[in-house]
Design a protein around this motif. Structure first.
Motif, short mmCIF file in Angstrom:
data_model
loop_
_atom_site.label_atom_id
_atom_site.label_comp_id
_atom_site.label_asym_id
_atom_site.label_seq_id
_atom_site.Cartn_x
_atom_site.Cartn_y
_atom_site.Cartn_z
N LEU A 291 0.82 -1.22 0.00
CA LEU A 291 0.00 0.00 0.00
C LEU A 291 0.85 1.26 0.00
N TYR A 292 2.13 1.12 0.25
CA TYR A 292 2.99 2.30 0.44
C TYR A 292 4.03 2.45 -0.66
N VAL A 293 4.04 1.54 -1.62
CA VAL A 293 4.91 1.66 -2.79
C VAL A 293 4.05 1.40 -4.02
N GLN A 294 4.65 1.56 -5.21
CA GLN A 294 3.89 1.31 -6.44
C GLN A 294 3.73 -0.18 -6.71
N GLY A 295 4.73 -0.97 -6.27
CA GLY A 295 4.68 -2.41 -6.56
C GLY A 295 5.95 -3.08 -6.08
N PRO A 296 6.35 -4.16 -6.75
CA PRO A 296 7.58 -4.85 -6.35
C PRO A 296 8.80 -3.93 -6.49
N PRO A 297 9.91 -4.27 -5.82
CA PRO A 297 11.10 -3.42 -5.87
C PRO A 297 11.53 -3.10 -7.31
N THR A 298 11.94 -1.87 -7.54
CA THR A 298 12.30 -1.42 -8.89
C THR A 298 13.81 -1.18 -9.00
N GLN A 299 14.26 -0.97 -10.22
CA GLN A 299 15.69 -0.72 -10.44
C GLN A 299 16.09 0.65 -9.90
N ARG A 300 15.20 1.65 -10.10
CA ARG A 300 15.41 2.99 -9.55
C ARG A 300 14.39 3.19 -8.43
N PHE A 301 14.87 3.61 -7.26
CA PHE A 301 13.93 3.68 -6.12
C PHE A 301 12.77 4.63 -6.39
N ARG A 302 13.06 5.70 -7.15
CA ARG A 302 12.05 6.74 -7.36
C ARG A 302 10.82 6.19 -8.11
N ASP A 303 11.05 5.19 -8.96
CA ASP A 303 9.93 4.62 -9.72
C ASP A 303 8.95 3.89 -8.80
N ASN A 304 9.37 3.61 -7.59
CA ASN A 304 8.50 2.85 -6.70
C ASN A 304 7.85 3.71 -5.61
N LEU A 305 8.17 5.01 -5.60
CA LEU A 305 7.55 5.87 -4.59
C LEU A 305 6.18 6.33 -5.08
N ARG A 306 5.26 6.42 -4.16
CA ARG A 306 3.91 6.88 -4.53
C ARG A 306 3.87 8.42 -4.48
N ASN A 307 3.14 9.00 -5.41
CA ASN A 307 3.08 10.46 -5.45
C ASN A 307 2.31 11.05 -4.27
N ASP A 308 1.43 10.24 -3.67
CA ASP A 308 0.62 10.77 -2.57
C ASP A 308 1.23 10.46 -1.20
N THR A 309 2.45 10.00 -1.17
CA THR A 309 3.07 9.60 0.10
C THR A 309 4.43 10.25 0.24
N LYS A 310 4.76 10.71 1.46
CA LYS A 310 6.10 11.25 1.70
C LYS A 310 6.90 10.28 2.56
N TYR A 311 8.19 10.24 2.32
CA TYR A 311 9.05 9.24 2.95
C TYR A 311 10.21 9.92 3.66
#
Ligand code: GTP
Ligand code: MG
Length: 459
Positions: free
Chosen positions: A55-75
Motif C-alpha cells: 500500500l505504500y509503494v507502487q509495486g515490487p522493488p524497482t531498479q530505480r527507487f524513485r519509480d516505486n515511490l507513490r506520489n501521494d506519500t512522503k518518505y
C-alpha cells in the motif's frame, strides 16, 4: 425526443447503477462482519490490517527507487554505521522522526563492519518484529529492499541534508557523515545504491539545552525541515554544498524522500536521551521494537541450554549481566585496566541487590545468573564460573557457523532483554537498552555499574 429518450435512458442507467451499487454495498455489508471480525481477531498475530507494504509503494522493488515511490506519500530515510546497539538507536530515532513528520520511514539493513565486515548486511525486519512495531506506533514502515531491488546496479541520484557537518564541531574540516559508504563497495550492493549530494542543515538544528559541546541535533528542528516554510527558508540561506561523488551533481535535499546522513546524536531535550526516563524516542518507538518470534525462539533455546533446563520444564526466571570490556579499555586512559573495570565482587554485589529487589518486590527467588560480555580472557570467564554463573558458549553451540556472525550479539541482547533482572555496564548502549527492556517488558529489577577508577561503583 431523441434527447429526452436519451436522458430517460441515461436516467434509467443511473438508477440501475445506483440500485446495483446499493445492492452490492448491502451484500458487502452483510458479508463484511465476518471478514472484518476476522481481521480484528487476527490482528495481534498477523497484523494484517496495518501491515501491507504494497500500500505504500507502487509495486515490487524497482531498479530505480524513485519509480516505486507513490506520489501521494512522503518518505524519510537515513543510514547507520556504528556498533549494533547504536544502530538500533539510530533507526529508532529515524522512526520517531518519521512519526512526528508524518512520513513513511524506509529502513536500511544493519551493516556488519563492527562485527566482521565479511558478514552480509542484516535485514532489520528479521530481528525486529515490524508488523508488531507498526501496529504499536500506528505508522507503516518500509525497508529499502522493498523499495529498490537489492540487485540493482543503478546509481540513483539523491539530495540529502547533512546534520553531521553542522553539529560535529570537533572535526577540523566538517563534512557529511559518509557512513562508510565509500569503504563498503561490496556491502553497498546490498543496500540502497545512491549517489548523494549534501546540503548542510542550518546551525539552528543544534540542540542547545545543556549540551552545547556534545554535538547533538534536536528532533523537532530536524522535523521542521520536513515542512515547506522551514525548508524554503533554510534552502535560501544554505545552498547545496557537496556535489555527489560519482555523478558530480548538485541536488537540493529531496522532499519526497527526506533524508539525513546520521541520526544517532539526536535528542528532544538532553544529550544521550535514550538513558533518560522521559526519552520520547524510547517511549514512542524504542520500547515497541520487540524481537521477531524466530529470534525469540532461538535465544530461548540458547538460554535454556546455558542453564541446563530439562526439556519439559519451562524456562526459569533469570538475571542477565552485561559486562562491556573490549575497546572500552581506551576510556581507562592512565588508570590500569584491572582497577578501571568493575571487579567480579563488585558485579556480584549488584547481582545480590537485584536478587534482593526481586525477592521483596516480586516475591521470586532468582538463582540463575547468565553472563554476557565481549571479554575474551579465559581466566576471567573461569572466575565467572566459580561464582556459579553461566553463559552461552557460542563456540560449542556452533552458532556463527549455523546462523552467521550476527547471531551471538543478537542472542545475547535478546537473552538480556528477557531476564527478570539485569546488571549492566554504565555507558554501554547495549546495557542501556537491555535495562530499559527488562524494566518495560517484564517490570524487572536493574542496576548499571559505574567504572573508570578504583571504587567507582561504591555506594
Ligand atoms: N556477543 C556479544 N557481543 C558484544 C557484547 N558486548 C559488546 N559486544 C560487541 O560490541 C558491540 C558494541 O557496540 P554497541 O552494540 O553499540 O554497544 P556499546 O556497548 O554501546 O558500545 P559502543 O557503541 O562501542 O560504545 C556490540 O554490537 C557487539 O558487536 C556481548 O555481551 N555479547
Ligand atoms: Mg553503543
Amino acid at each position: 425526443m431523441f434527447l429526452a429518450k436519451g436522458r430517460k435512458q441515461s436516467l434509467r442507467t443511473i438508477c440501475a447503477a445506483l440500485t446495483g451499487a446499493f445492492l452490492l454495498g448491502f451484500v458487502t455489508l452483510l458479508l463484511k462482519p465476518s471478514s472484518y471480525t476476522l481481521d480484528i481477531q487476527d490482528a495481534p498475530s498477523t497484523h494484517s490490517t496495518i501491515f501491507n507494504s504494497q500500500l505504500y509503494v507502487q509495486g515490487p522493488p524497482t531498479q530505480r527507487f524513485r519509480d516505486n515511490l507513490r506520489n501521494d506519500t512522503k518518505y524519510i530515510t537515513s543510514w547507520a554505521s556504528a556498533g549494533w546497539t547504536n544502530d538500533v538507536i539510530t533507526y529508532g530515532n529515524l522512526i520517531y522522526l518519521a512519526l512526528i513528520t508524518d512520513r513513511i520511514p524506509i529502513i536500511p539493513k544493519f551493516l556488519s563492519h563492527h562485527i566482521d565486515p565479511s558478514a552480509p548486511p542484516f535485514v532489520f525486519g528479521e530481528i525486529i518484529d515490524i508488523p508488531r512495531l507498526s501496529q504499536s506506533i500506528g505508522i507503516h514502515l518500509l525497508q529499502w529492499h522493498e523499495v529498490k531491488d537489492p540487485e540493482s546496479q543503478v546509481l540513483d541520484d539523491l539530495g540529502c541534508w547533512t546534520v553531521w557537518e553542522t553539529v560535529q564541531h570537533h572535526i577540523e574540516i566538517p563534512e557529511p557523515r559518509k557512513n562508510n559508504f565509500e569503504h563498503l563497495s561490496s556491502v553497498i550492493k546490498c543496500m540502497t545504491i545512491t549517489d548523494i549530494s549534501w546540503t548542510r542543515t542550518p546551525a539552528w538544528v543544534e540542540l542547545t539545552s545543556l549540551s552545547k559541546q556534545h554535538n547533538h541535533a534536536s528532533f523537532w528542528s530536524l522535523a521542521s525541515l520536513a515542512f515547506p516554510e522551514a525548508r524554503s527558508n533554510s534552502l535560501a540561506l544554505s545552498p547545496t554544498n557537496h556535489l555527489s561523488l560519482q555523478h558530480k551533481v548538485s541536488l537540493p535535499p529531496d522532499d519526497h524522500l527526506l533524508c539525513f546522513d546520521f541520526l544517532y546524536y539526536i535528542s528532544a531535550h538532553h544529550t544521550w536521551e535514550w538513558e533518560l526516563d522521559y526519552s520520547p524516542a524510547w517511549r514512542f518507538v524504542g520500547q515497541h521494537m520487540r524481537w521477531t518470534a524466530n529470534m525469540e525462539t532461538l535465544a530461548d533455546a540458547h538460554a535454556r541450554r546455558a542453564m541446563n533446563v530439562p526439556v519439559n520444564d519451562p524456562t526459569p526466571p533469570y538475571i542477565t549481566i552485561h559486562i562491556r570490556h573490549g575497546d572500552f579499555r581506551e576510556q581507562c586512559e592512565e588508570v590500569p585496566v584491572d582497577q578501571c573495570f568493575a571487579s567480579l565482587p563488585v558485579i556480584a554485589r549488584r547481582v545480590s541487590e537485584v536478587q534482593e529487589e526481586l525477592r521483596t518486590r516480586k516475591g521470586i527467588q532468582v538463582t540463575h545468573i547468565i553472563m554476557t560480555s565481549d571479554e575474551s580472557d579465559p581466566e576471567w570467564w573461569s572466575e565467572v564460573r566459580a561464582l556459579g554463573w553461566t553463559w552461552v558458549d557460542y563456540a560449542a553451540e556452533r552458532t556463527e557457523e549455523i546462523y552467521g556472525k550476527w547471531h551471538p550479539v543478537f542472542i545475547d541482547a535478546i537473552i538480556q532483554s528477557n531476564g527478570v533482572g539485569f546488571v549492566g555496564t554504565r555507558g554501554s548502549t547495549m546495557s542501556t537498552l537491555a535495562s530499559r527492556r527488562v524494566e518495560s517488558w517484564h517490570g524487572g529489577a536493574t542496576r548499571l555499574i559505574s567504572w573508570g577508577s578504583p571504587g567507582a561503583d561504591d555506594h
